[in-house]
Scaffold this active site. Structure first.
Site, PDB file in Angstrom:
ATOM      1  N   LYS A  84      38.267  16.291   7.140  1.00  0.00           N
ATOM      2  CA  LYS A  84      39.496  17.036   6.884  1.00  0.00           C
ATOM      3  C   LYS A  84      40.666  16.312   7.550  1.00  0.00           C
ATOM      4  CE  LYS A  84      40.288  22.064   6.756  1.00  0.00           C
ATOM      5  NZ  LYS A  84      40.032  23.310   7.486  1.00  0.00           N
TER       6      LYS A  84
HETATM    7  O1  G3P Z   1      40.588  26.436   7.349  1.00  0.00           O
HETATM    8  C1  G3P Z   1      41.784  26.765   7.912  1.00  0.00           C
HETATM    9  C2  G3P Z   1      42.552  27.891   7.315  1.00  0.00           C
HETATM   10  O2  G3P Z   1      41.765  28.690   6.527  1.00  0.00           O
HETATM   11  C3  G3P Z   1      43.420  28.571   8.339  1.00  0.00           C
HETATM   12  O3  G3P Z   1      43.447  29.950   8.265  1.00  0.00           O
HETATM   13  O4  G3P Z   1      43.931  32.181   9.166  1.00  0.00           O
HETATM   14  O5  G3P Z   1      44.445  30.164  10.551  1.00  0.00           O
HETATM   15  O6  G3P Z   1      45.814  30.692   8.556  1.00  0.00           O
HETATM   16  P1  G3P Z   1      44.467  30.794   9.185  1.00  0.00           P
END
Ligand code: G3P
Length: 216
Positions: A84
């Site tokens: 990633k």
């Molecule tokens: O994989 C990372 C992404 O899904 C981040 O999610 O909840 O931190 O915005 P969030």
């Protein structure tokens, strides 16, 4: 449509895998930190052993050559690691080199359709639009996914769309309706997907009706 789990928590991954519909895992440095993981190699190996599907492991490097080195190292940890990278100019430049090695790259922190177009042109296997974070700032995250689906469809681009930063079952439903390839879902939302009060009520009624005749 594939379901990934968005977590670095081993117990959550095991439980989600036991449901029978887990196709992969996504992690990021914040999710690793939440589990108290500072050196991610052994943790990535442990996650990769729990699922045959792709496991996204994120680089910490921000400069192209360092990203390539770190990406190659992460990919060497297990056969199912996807590397990633943040969608920056350096991330795009590193994508081609890693893809040429046969390494699957997931370009992350995507907030615009043109970033997603660049990801596909750079050779990324996956692109991760962050829908919840767009919603958080008053934009429509799912509208971004719709635009990416249209652009990739226009040109037959094979980069798979991972809808990320999911906050609710509605995000998963809208991803499915748009034909997004993958939703990466937090454990809490996975648990919410199956629940419906009428299902619970119906089970209780069936058992109560059976109990009435079973007593006779
Ligand atoms: O994989 C990372 C992404 O899904 C981040 O999610 O909840 O931190 O915005 P969030």
């Amino acid at each position: 449509m594939k379901f990934f789990i968005d977590t670095a928590n081993l117990a959550e991954i095991k439980e989600a895998a036991a449901y029978g519909f887990l196709d992969g895992v996504t992690t990021n440095p914040s999710l690793m930190a939440k589990e108290g993981v500072s050196e991610q190699d052994e943790h990535i190996k442990a996650i990769c052993a729990l699922t045959p599907g792709p496991v996204s492991a994120e680089v910490l490097a921000t400069e192209k050559e360092a990203m390539i080195r770190e990406g190659r190292h992460l990919a060497s940890l297990a056969h199912n690691v996807a590397v990633k990278l943040p969608l920056t100019m350096d991330g795009l430049a590193a994508t081609g080199a890693l893809a040429a090695d046969g390494i699957k790259v997931n370009l992350t922190l995507v907030f615009s359709p043109l970033q997603a177009l660049l990801a596909a042109k750079a050779g990324a296997a996956f692109v991760s639009p962050f829908v919840g974070r767009l919603d958080d700032v008053g934009q429509d995250g799912m509208a971004l996914v719709e635009e990416i689906v249209t652009i990739y469809g226009n040109y037959g681009m094979e980069t798979e769309i991972i809808v990320a930063s999911i906050r609710s079952p509605q995000h998963v439903l809208r991803s499915a309706l748009l034909g997004a390839d993958i939703a990466t879902i937090p454990f809490k939302v996975i648990q919410q997907l199956a629940g419906h009060p009428l299902t619970d009520k119906g089970v209780a009624a069936f058992l109560a009706d059976h109990a009435k005749v079973a007593k006779k």
